[in-house]
Structure formats: C-alpha cells, structure tokens
Design a protein around this motif. Structure first.
Motif, short mmCIF file in Angstrom:
data_model
loop_
_atom_site.label_atom_id
_atom_site.label_comp_id
_atom_site.label_asym_id
_atom_site.label_seq_id
_atom_site.Cartn_x
_atom_site.Cartn_y
_atom_site.Cartn_z
N GLN A 83 30.04 60.67 63.34
CA GLN A 83 29.35 59.19 63.72
C GLN A 83 30.37 58.65 64.80
OE1 GLN A 83 26.19 59.49 61.79
NE2 GLN A 83 26.79 57.19 62.14
N VAL A 84 29.54 58.33 66.01
CA VAL A 84 30.29 58.01 67.17
C VAL A 84 29.85 56.55 67.51
CG1 VAL A 84 30.52 58.35 69.73
CG2 VAL A 84 30.11 60.24 68.23
N LEU A 85 31.14 55.76 67.82
CA LEU A 85 30.81 54.19 68.21
C LEU A 85 30.93 54.21 69.47
CD1 LEU A 85 30.58 51.32 67.02
CD2 LEU A 85 33.17 51.29 67.16
N VAL A 86 29.97 53.69 70.18
CA VAL A 86 29.88 53.30 71.38
C VAL A 86 29.97 51.54 71.84
CG1 VAL A 86 29.40 55.33 72.45
CG2 VAL A 86 27.47 53.73 72.19
N ASP A 87 30.36 51.08 72.74
CA ASP A 87 30.27 49.78 73.28
C ASP A 87 29.89 49.69 74.62
OD1 ASP A 87 32.54 49.27 74.30
OD2 ASP A 87 33.55 48.33 72.71
N PRO A 88 29.50 48.42 75.06
CA PRO A 88 28.98 48.16 76.52
C PRO A 88 30.25 48.22 77.26
CG PRO A 88 27.96 46.60 75.20
CD PRO A 88 28.98 47.14 74.17
N ARG A 89 31.39 48.05 77.08
CA ARG A 89 32.64 47.80 78.02
C ARG A 89 33.34 49.15 77.84
NH1 ARG A 89 30.87 43.75 75.80
NH2 ARG A 89 31.62 44.37 73.65
N ALA A 90 33.77 49.79 76.73
CA ALA A 90 34.52 50.73 76.58
C ALA A 90 34.22 52.15 76.68
CB ALA A 90 35.55 50.55 75.48
N GLY A 91 32.63 52.35 76.53
CA GLY A 91 31.76 53.44 76.34
C GLY A 91 32.06 53.88 74.84
N VAL A 92 32.68 55.36 74.89
CA VAL A 92 33.12 55.83 73.48
C VAL A 92 34.47 55.02 72.92
CG1 VAL A 92 33.84 57.87 72.23
CG2 VAL A 92 32.25 57.94 73.91
N VAL A 93 34.03 54.42 71.77
CA VAL A 93 35.63 53.73 71.01
C VAL A 93 36.10 54.48 70.33
CG1 VAL A 93 36.01 51.63 69.87
CG2 VAL A 93 34.09 51.70 71.86
N GLU A 94 35.10 55.18 69.07
CA GLU A 94 35.79 55.83 68.20
C GLU A 94 34.88 56.84 67.51
OE1 GLU A 94 38.18 56.90 66.17
OE2 GLU A 94 39.06 54.69 66.36
N ILE A 95 35.35 57.90 66.99
CA ILE A 95 34.50 58.88 66.19
C ILE A 95 34.91 59.22 65.13
CG2 ILE A 95 35.82 60.79 67.51
CD1 ILE A 95 33.33 62.48 67.35
N TYR A 96 34.01 59.56 63.96
CA TYR A 96 34.56 59.67 62.76
C TYR A 96 33.82 61.16 62.37
CZ TYR A 96 34.32 60.62 57.72
OH TYR A 96 34.38 60.93 56.33
N SER A 97 34.64 62.02 61.63
CA SER A 97 33.88 63.12 61.32
C SER A 97 34.04 63.30 59.96
CB SER A 97 34.79 64.42 62.14
OG SER A 97 34.57 64.60 63.48
N LYS A 98 32.75 63.98 59.41
CA LYS A 98 32.63 63.89 57.75
C LYS A 98 33.53 64.49 57.29
CE LYS A 98 28.64 64.95 54.95
NZ LYS A 98 26.98 65.50 55.02
N MET A 99 34.00 64.05 56.12
CA MET A 99 35.09 64.69 55.71
C MET A 99 34.94 65.46 54.29
SD MET A 99 37.96 61.73 55.63
CE MET A 99 39.24 62.70 54.82
#
Length: 277
Positions: free
Chosen positions: A110-126
């Motif tokens: 799951q990838v988190l993006v926002d309008p200012r930073a672009g890619v903020v965080e990524i979580y990979s299924k454990m």
C-alpha cells in the motif's frame, strides 16, 4: 493516541478491477478509476484521505501474478504518478495498493501519496495468504516492518488482507505505536474463508477500541466492505458497503468516540501484566 482533534474525513473506494492482460489495459484501468473518484468527489465535501483496496492496479489472480514482471512497479511507476496527479487535483492524501518491485523481488504493498510530497510512505504485506483462492507465497515476498503515518493529528496504520487474522499485529500498532485508525485493504475473494472475514474485522476494532476500515474490491466475487467504529452496538452500527457493486463512501472519524469507548469499557487498561503460565 485518542484525544481531541479535528474529525478525519475518509473516502473508502470499493473499486471494480476488470480482468486484463496488457500494460495498456492496466494504465487505462488506473486512469478510469481515478476519473471516477474525481467525479465523485467533485460533488462532495473535500476529504482528507482516499483509500483503495489491495493490489487495486491489477486483477487478483494467478494469471496476473504470473505476469508480475510486466505489471509490478517501482515507486516511480505510472500508477503512482497517476495517483499523485489525482491527489493534487483533489488536495487529499491517497492510500492505494499495487504490486511493488524492489531489487528484483515483488511485494504486495500500500502506497501513501499526498499533493505536496508525492510518495510519503509504503507498507508491504507482512503475512502472505496461501489457501483458498490465494497463492501469494508462490509470487511475492513478505514485508518485514510495521508502518504508521500521521494525518491531520491522527495516527494511522495500514494492514493488508491476511494481516488482520493476526491479533498481535493490530494490538501492537494500537498499544505500542499509538495508532487510532487501522486501514485494512483487502482483495477478499468469495472462497471458503470469505464468511469469516467480517468477524475478524469487527473483533480487531472492538478489542483495540479503534476505528477500522476494512475495504475490499468490488465485483461478483468480492464486495462487502465495512467501516467499524471503536464501539459497536445499535447506536453505533457498522457502516456496510454494497455486497457486490463498486461503491464510494465518505466516513467521518471523531476522536471523541474513541475516548468515550475507552472510558466506558476499560478493557485496554484492565489487561493483566502477564498472561504466560
């Protein structure tokens, strides 16, 4: 953890993912999905976060997984770029699922993006699922770390599908990392384990007294997403999505609901310090 803060407005997208076999079809699917989200939000009060299901950029099938060398993407891939563009248009963060390629290995992420930073965080299924309609261990590697992020004063954590069946994970996120909103992105196929999924979602929300969005993809073999408050009864019901069709729903999270649930029902502070024999 819980405390007074601005309500969090979240759009959950129980999204339809068609079958396809080419990159052009994949890119068209992602573009069309973003267009549908943009159209829906153009008629709504703005939201803080848009959430999409597990692996929403591709079909969930052995056939699609066998083509991961074609469909998997890095964080600079076209799907991430399209979702960043949507994020900027709607001025909202977006959490979406895709097959992630890193170092020649594939992950369900799951990838988190926002309008200012672009890619903020990524979580990979454990926790990789390998029963019923799932064959994930044949194609993917498992992630090795929890992920949390802050949004509008809320502490949020993603889980992916099979993750929810491990109570230690959700409990650790809430008690050790201060999470008060669990986002459970899924691709629950209507196989023999489908009927058990809602019970796990409800239990994870209530035992941790936190908000939980359990979001499936849409279609005749999927559907049935739900949004659980930190306490569930006749006055605080589960918000249920359509059993099959694509449906977008806006939910508003109020931190006072967490505070009230934990003050009235004190099972988090009543835990014993030791449970081992």
């Amino acid at each position: 953890m819980a405390g007074n803060r601005k309500p969090l407005r979240v759009l959950g997208c129980q999204s339809l993912v068609p079958d396809f076999s080419s990159l052009a079809q994949r890119d068209r699917h992602v573009s069309d999905l973003c267009d549908r989200i943009f159209k829906y939000l153009s008629e709504q009060t703005p939201v803080d976060l848009v959430v999409l299901p597990e692996l929403v950029t591709i079909p969930y099938s052995k056939e699609a997984f066998e083509r991961l060398s074609l469909f998997a993407e890095t964080l600079s891939g076209i799907s991430t770029k399209v979702f960043i563009e949507l994020s900027q248009k709607i001025n909202s963060s977006i959490l979406f699922g895709l097959p992630y390629e890193s170092g020649g290995q594939f992950f369900i992420s799951q990838v988190l993006v926002d309008p200012r930073a672009g890619v903020v965080e990524i979580y990979s299924k454990m926790h990789l699922c390998h029963y019923g309609a799932s064959c994930e261990k044949d194609f993917f590697e498992r992630g090795d770390k929890l992920t949390t992020f802050e949004l509008c004063g809320w502490k949020v954590a993603p889980l992916i599908c099979y993750d929810i069946r491990f109570p230690e994970m959700a409990r650790s996120l809430v008690l050790e990392h201060g999470v008060d909103f669990l986002i459970h992105a899924a691709a629950y196929y209507r196989d023999e384990s489908f009927a058990t999924w809602p019970h796990f979602a409800v239990t994870r929300a209530m035992e941790n007294q936190t908000f939980l969005l359990s979001l499936n993809r849409a279609g005749s073999d999927y559907g049935g997403s739900m949004f659980c408050p930190p306490w569930i009864d006749d006055d605080h019901p589960i918000v249920r999505f359509d059993n099959f069709r694509e449906e977008f729903r806006v939910m508003e999270l109020n931190s006072e609901a967490i505070t009230q649930a934990r003050e009235r029902y004190t099972f988090l502070i009543d835990r014993h310090l030791k449970y081992s024999v």
